[in-house]
Scaffold this motif. Structure first.
Motif, PDB file in Angstrom:
ATOM      1  N   TRP A   1       3.211  -2.016   0.413  1.00 37.86           N
ATOM      2  CA  TRP A   1       2.640  -3.283  -0.057  1.00 37.86           C
ATOM      3  C   TRP A   1       2.993  -3.473  -1.525  1.00 37.86           C
TER       4      TRP A   1
ATOM      5  N   LEU B   1       5.819 -10.648   7.670  1.00 37.52           N
ATOM      6  CA  LEU B   1       4.971  -9.460   7.572  1.00 37.52           C
ATOM      7  C   LEU B   1       5.108  -8.596   8.818  1.00 37.52           C
TER       8      LEU B   1
ATOM      9  N   HIS C   1       9.599  -2.478   2.577  1.00 35.34           N
ATOM     10  CA  HIS C   1       8.523  -2.925   1.697  1.00 35.34           C
ATOM     11  C   HIS C   1       8.311  -4.427   1.895  1.00 35.34           C
TER      12      HIS C   1
ATOM     13  N   SER D   1       5.874   2.140  -2.414  1.00 34.77           N
ATOM     14  CA  SER D   1       4.750   1.383  -1.851  1.00 34.77           C
ATOM     15  C   SER D   1       5.234   0.402  -0.793  1.00 34.77           C
TER      16      SER D   1
ATOM     17  N   GLU E   1       6.469  -4.741   8.953  1.00 34.93           N
ATOM     18  CA  GLU E   1       5.653  -3.661   9.519  1.00 34.93           C
ATOM     19  C   GLU E   1       6.424  -2.935  10.617  1.00 34.93           C
TER      20      GLU E   1
ATOM     21  N   ASP F   1      -7.840 -11.733  -2.183  1.00 37.80           N
ATOM     22  CA  ASP F   1      -8.058 -10.580  -1.309  1.00 37.80           C
ATOM     23  C   ASP F   1      -9.256 -10.788  -0.388  1.00 37.80           C
TER      24      ASP F   1
ATOM     25  N   MET G   1       2.231  -5.621  -4.211  1.00 33.31           N
ATOM     26  CA  MET G   1       1.245  -6.633  -4.560  1.00 33.31           C
ATOM     27  C   MET G   1       0.729  -6.352  -5.966  1.00 33.31           C
TER      28      MET G   1
END
Length: 320
Positions: free
Chosen positions: A274, A182, A202, A272, A186, A283, A276
């Motif tokens: 994220w 992650l 992504h 996008s 980022e 969440d 998901m």
């Protein structure tokens, strides 16, 4: 000095090329099939030669323009050769899915994990993504367009699971690597934006319980990552994990891999970051983690997948 880009990203992928690591099965093969059905050329990459050959043949029989390239993502020269093979076959690369991964193979508490478990997990799940970025992003930048999709997990990407499916402490290796994925994605997103390019990053979070080979990664563990320590319990199997859930009264329903592949296609179309699915109870872990940070509180958002009190029992056990 480069500025943050607001340029639109092309979403018509017909006739373009996707490269998918970990493509011999599971999410990787599902992605390859979905890309192919959208009219894309597909390059499947995997370290397992025979399963890769079968996956490639299966997609070709469906009329998909596909190539298979045996690739070890822990070896940069191998990933670089994959990039060259994709260019030689199709002339360009437009979507790169750094999807290859290994699951949990360690047992006990994290200070008891075999060092080889750490090295294998880091080399595949983290260095493999870095190698994909290093080999393919310059190609995408040279074309002026493209997408990098890195496969993450809620186990680490959200927060590490505290107690695993087999009842003992969940391995620390796997979630640590996915937290790194992650962070890498980022950072890649920001670095790309700073150049003004139309290349995008992504992060994919496949939701739910997955029927893939990652549960039994130990079956294909390379000799160079052989553990020095003798296991106290047998290696985990997917059947044993399912049985443990059912014994605890939990019903196991596998998430369709095609749905995850659709999720990626939809994410590319929408540009996008994220990737998901719709909101789920998981969440709440994200919200709980944010609340804990802001309150400077204890990490009481950590998840026990069997619904037990992770702090009140200390039994040792196998892996997630």
């Amino acid at each position: 000095m480069a500025t943050m880009s607001t340029q639109a990203v092309a979403t018509d992928l017909r006739g373009k090329t996707a490269v998918v690591t970990g493509g011999a099965g599971g999410i990787g093969q599902a992605l390859g099939r979905r890309f192919g059905r959208a009219g894309m050329n597909v390059v499947l990459a995997d370290v397992l030669a025979e399963p890769l050959k079968e996956a490639t043949r299966t997609l070709a029989d469906e009329g998909i323009e596909v190539a298979g390239v045996v690739t070890d993502v822990t070896d940069y020269a191998s990933v670089e050769a994959l990039a060259n093979a994709a260019l030689d076959r199709f002339g360009a690369v437009h979507v790169v899915c750094n999807n290859a991964g290994t699951g949990a193979v360690s047992e006990g508490y994290m200070w008891e994990h075999d060092l080889a478990d750490w090295r294998w997990g880091i080399d595949v799940n983290v260095l493999g993504v870095i190698h994909g970025i290093k080999a393919f992003v310059p190609i995408l930048l040279g074309q002026g367009e493209g997408h990098v999709v890195n496969t993450c997990s809620g186990n680490g990407g959200f927060a590490p699971i505290a107690r695993g499916a087999m009842g003992g402490p969940a391995t620390a290796v796997y979630p640590m690597t996915k937290a790194a994925v992650l962070c890498l994605t980022e950072s890649l997103y920001t670095h790309l934006q700073m150049t003004g390019t139309r290349v995008r990053a992504h992060v994919l979070f496949p939701g739910g319980f997955l029927n893939t080979g990652i549960w039994e990664s130990w079956r294909h563990r390379p000799d160079r990552y052989a553990a020095a320590q003798q296991r106290r319990a047998p290696e985990t199997t997917l059947a044993a994990v399912v049985a443990r859930f059912e014994a605890a009264g939990a019903r196991v329903e596998f998430s369709p891999l095609d749905t995850i592949a659709d999720q990626v296609m939809d994410g590319l179309a929408a540009d996008s970051f994220w990737m998901m699915g719709p909101p789920t109870p998981a969440d709440q872990v994200v919200a709980g983690k944010a609340a804990s940070i802001l309150a400077r509180g204890a990490p009481d958002y950590l998840v026990d997948v069997l619904g037990q009190d992770a702090e009140s029992t200390s039994d040792e056990g196998g892996t997630r």
